[in-house]
Design a protein around this motif. Sequence first.
Motif, PDB file in Angstrom:
ATOM      1  N   LEU A   7      33.125  37.892  50.773  1.00  0.00           N
ATOM      2  CA  LEU A   7      34.073  37.496  49.732  1.00  0.00           C
ATOM      3  C   LEU A   7      33.827  36.069  49.252  1.00  0.00           C
ATOM      4  N   GLN A   8      33.406  35.191  50.165  1.00  0.00           N
ATOM      5  CA  GLN A   8      33.138  33.807  49.788  1.00  0.00           C
ATOM      6  C   GLN A   8      31.988  33.748  48.786  1.00  0.00           C
ATOM      7  N   GLU A   9      30.930  34.502  49.049  1.00  0.00           N
ATOM      8  CA  GLU A   9      29.785  34.524  48.144  1.00  0.00           C
ATOM      9  C   GLU A   9      30.161  35.192  46.824  1.00  0.00           C
ATOM     10  N   ALA A  10      31.012  36.214  46.880  1.00  0.00           N
ATOM     11  CA  ALA A  10      31.464  36.879  45.652  1.00  0.00           C
ATOM     12  C   ALA A  10      32.236  35.911  44.772  1.00  0.00           C
ATOM     13  N   ALA A  11      33.092  35.073  45.395  1.00  0.00           N
ATOM     14  CA  ALA A  11      33.852  34.090  44.625  1.00  0.00           C
ATOM     15  C   ALA A  11      32.911  33.119  43.920  1.00  0.00           C
ATOM     16  N   ARG A  12      31.868  32.658  44.636  1.00  0.00           N
ATOM     17  CA  ARG A  12      30.888  31.756  44.011  1.00  0.00           C
ATOM     18  C   ARG A  12      30.149  32.457  42.872  1.00  0.00           C
ATOM     19  N   ARG A  13      29.820  33.722  43.073  1.00  0.00           N
ATOM     20  CA  ARG A  13      29.096  34.467  42.051  1.00  0.00           C
ATOM     21  C   ARG A  13      29.946  34.661  40.789  1.00  0.00           C
ATOM     22  N   LEU A  14      31.267  34.789  40.993  1.00  0.00           N
ATOM     23  CA  LEU A  14      32.189  34.970  39.874  1.00  0.00           C
ATOM     24  C   LEU A  14      32.654  33.646  39.281  1.00  0.00           C
TER      25      LEU A  14
END
Length: 269
Positions: A7-14
């Motif tokens: 989820l942390q990486e998804a937040a950065r990607r978004l």
Amino acid sequence: MADRIDLQEAARRLGVHYQTAYRWVREGRIPAVRVRGRYELEISDVDAYARERDAPSPATVRSSRREWGRSADRLLSALCDGDERTATDVVSRLHAQGESTLDVLSRVVAPAMAGIGDRWAAGELTVAHEHRASEVVSRLLVGIDQRRPGRPRGTVVVTAPPGEQHGLPVDMAAAVLREDGWNVELLGRDMPADALHGFVASIAPDLVVLTVTTPAAAEAADAISHDLSDAGHDVLVGEPGRTLSDLVQGARAVRAEQRRLLSRRSEPQ
């Protein structure tokens, strides 16, 4: 696996705050599975949601007066209904179009909250509705992080003194100052004077911002401001009539004066 991210990486990607991505997953907007107690997402699902979220609206005319008013009306309606998902979409779409935090707050959020206040005064909404709207917007601001790259302007403490009834002005001030390049220490509202003095003394910020909307808070802010000034700290008080733009310009002016004085002291005598 390479096609899954946390989820942390998804937040950065978004390009959003972790809490915003977490809320989108909980609301079912982005598919995710639990693996050993943590969320895992397919990269394809994250990218698909980003494309859908960022797709321009055919009816949108960027930054037009008509669009600002339409967005404010849509946000007001969502806040009255307690529809946090629509409220988030209104702000997210504006940011996806490249609008600044200052413009979004000044032209959309502030008018919508003023509308909430007007409807409460007219007896159309209860105090509970007003508080719920403020809480929704405060959570919304957690997902706003548009800090500009480059040299930071300095560190600013943002808080509200005892007697302040609402935390939203503090959150809004922190959001626009963060976008303006400041490192923000957000302390929230109703901060006891002795605790604030101790915190400011421990980190020695470049600026302290006190936001107030009530007479009791204004009186407390005046006393705190004098004490902090006597201790050598620069303070700005966000009075009820002070706009967010005025606050940003005031903070810039304080920092410019600090640097001018520092430069003068460093000159050979």
